[in-house]
Scaffold this active site. Structure first.
Site, PDB file in Angstrom:
ATOM      1  N   ASP A  68       0.866  -1.167   0.000  1.00 35.10           N
ATOM      2  CA  ASP A  68       0.000   0.000   0.000  1.00 35.10           C
ATOM      3  C   ASP A  68       0.904   1.218   0.000  1.00 35.10           C
ATOM      4  O   ASP A  68       1.961   1.219   0.644  1.00 35.10           O
ATOM      5  CB  ASP A  68      -0.920   0.004   1.216  1.00 35.10           C
ATOM      6  CG  ASP A  68      -2.119   0.917   0.965  1.00 35.10           C
ATOM      7  OD1 ASP A  68      -2.672   0.889  -0.153  1.00 35.10           O
ATOM      8  OD2 ASP A  68      -2.502   1.663   1.879  1.00 35.10           O
ATOM      9  N   GLY A 148       0.740   7.051 -11.876  1.00 33.84           N
ATOM     10  CA  GLY A 148       0.202   7.812 -10.749  1.00 33.84           C
ATOM     11  C   GLY A 148       0.634   9.269 -10.766  1.00 33.84           C
ATOM     12  O   GLY A 148       0.594   9.946 -11.798  1.00 33.84           O
TER      13      GLY A 148
END
Ligand code: IMP
Length: 201
Positions: A68, A148
């Site tokens: 994560d 991203g």
């Protein structure tokens, strides 16, 4: 010659999968990507990484790695952090939303990327490895490499955003690379190979 142990990467994010393939290229494992599509319900990166890794382990029976990560902007109190993947439907929109929230905030917009890797192996406690990369968010999209928020994240001392770096250069600085180095240095992956060797496969 024994088989290389298989290691599941619990993600459907093509950018992350590509990076892990390179980061763990010499780790002696065969990487298999598998998207568990778990709800990221945890309140920390570690909890979410654990949820992904343990879901992949229980579905596949294989050692599994969950990660994560997020981008934290100091002037926004660490936002978007755990919400980094959810600021909008596409990365262009997520980036635009972040820049919109920074309008009027004095620069530099200090920020850091964080990554936590969880390694789940049957019969063992899940282990965690962390990495961070400090830098600065810039107001214009620079470069098309990576994924991203890479094109708006400037790495100090390089004059470049992650979006302007080839993969081998991003690897020198990135939060994911730092977490992967900690994983490699822990010896946890060598233990997987050793256990396969003992079983004589
Ligand atoms: P998650 O780890 O799947 O929850 O997603 C984290 C989100 O943070 C990604 O979808 C990206 O928007 C952002 N992120 C994480 N790592 C990186 C990176 O290396 N470059 C750019 N954006 C990243």
């Amino acid at each position: 010659m024994p088989d290389r142990p298989r290691l599941v990467i619990a993600t459907g994010n093509a950018g992350k999968i590509g990076e892990y393939r390179e980061l763990l290229a010499n780790a002696g494992v065969e990487l298999v990507a598998f998207d568990t599509e778990v709800d990221e319900a945890g309140e920390t990166y570690s909890e979410n990484a654990r949820l992904k890794a343990e879901a992949a382990l229980s579905k596949s029976g294989l050692p599994s790695l969950g990660d994560d990560s997020g981008l934290e902007v100091e002037a926004l109190g660490g936002f978007p952090g755990l919400k980094s993947a959810r600021l909008g439907p596409t990365q262009k929109e997520r980036t635009a939303e972040l820049l919109r929230r920074l309008q009027g905030v004095p620069r530099p917009w200090k920020a850091r990327f964080v990554c936590v890797i969880a390694l789940a192996v049957a019969g063992r406690d899940t282990r965690f490895f962390e990495g961070e990369c400090r830098g600065e968010v810039v107001p214009e999209w620079r470069g098309e490499a990576g994924f991203g928020y890479d094109p708006i994240f400037l790495v100090p001392g390089t004059g470049k955003t992650f979006g302007e770096m080839p993969p081998e250069e991003k690897r020198r600085y990135s939060h994911r690379a730092a977490a992967a180095r900690a994983l490699l240095q822990s010896g946890a992956l060598s233990e997987l190979s050793a256990s396969i060797d003992k079983r004589g496969r």
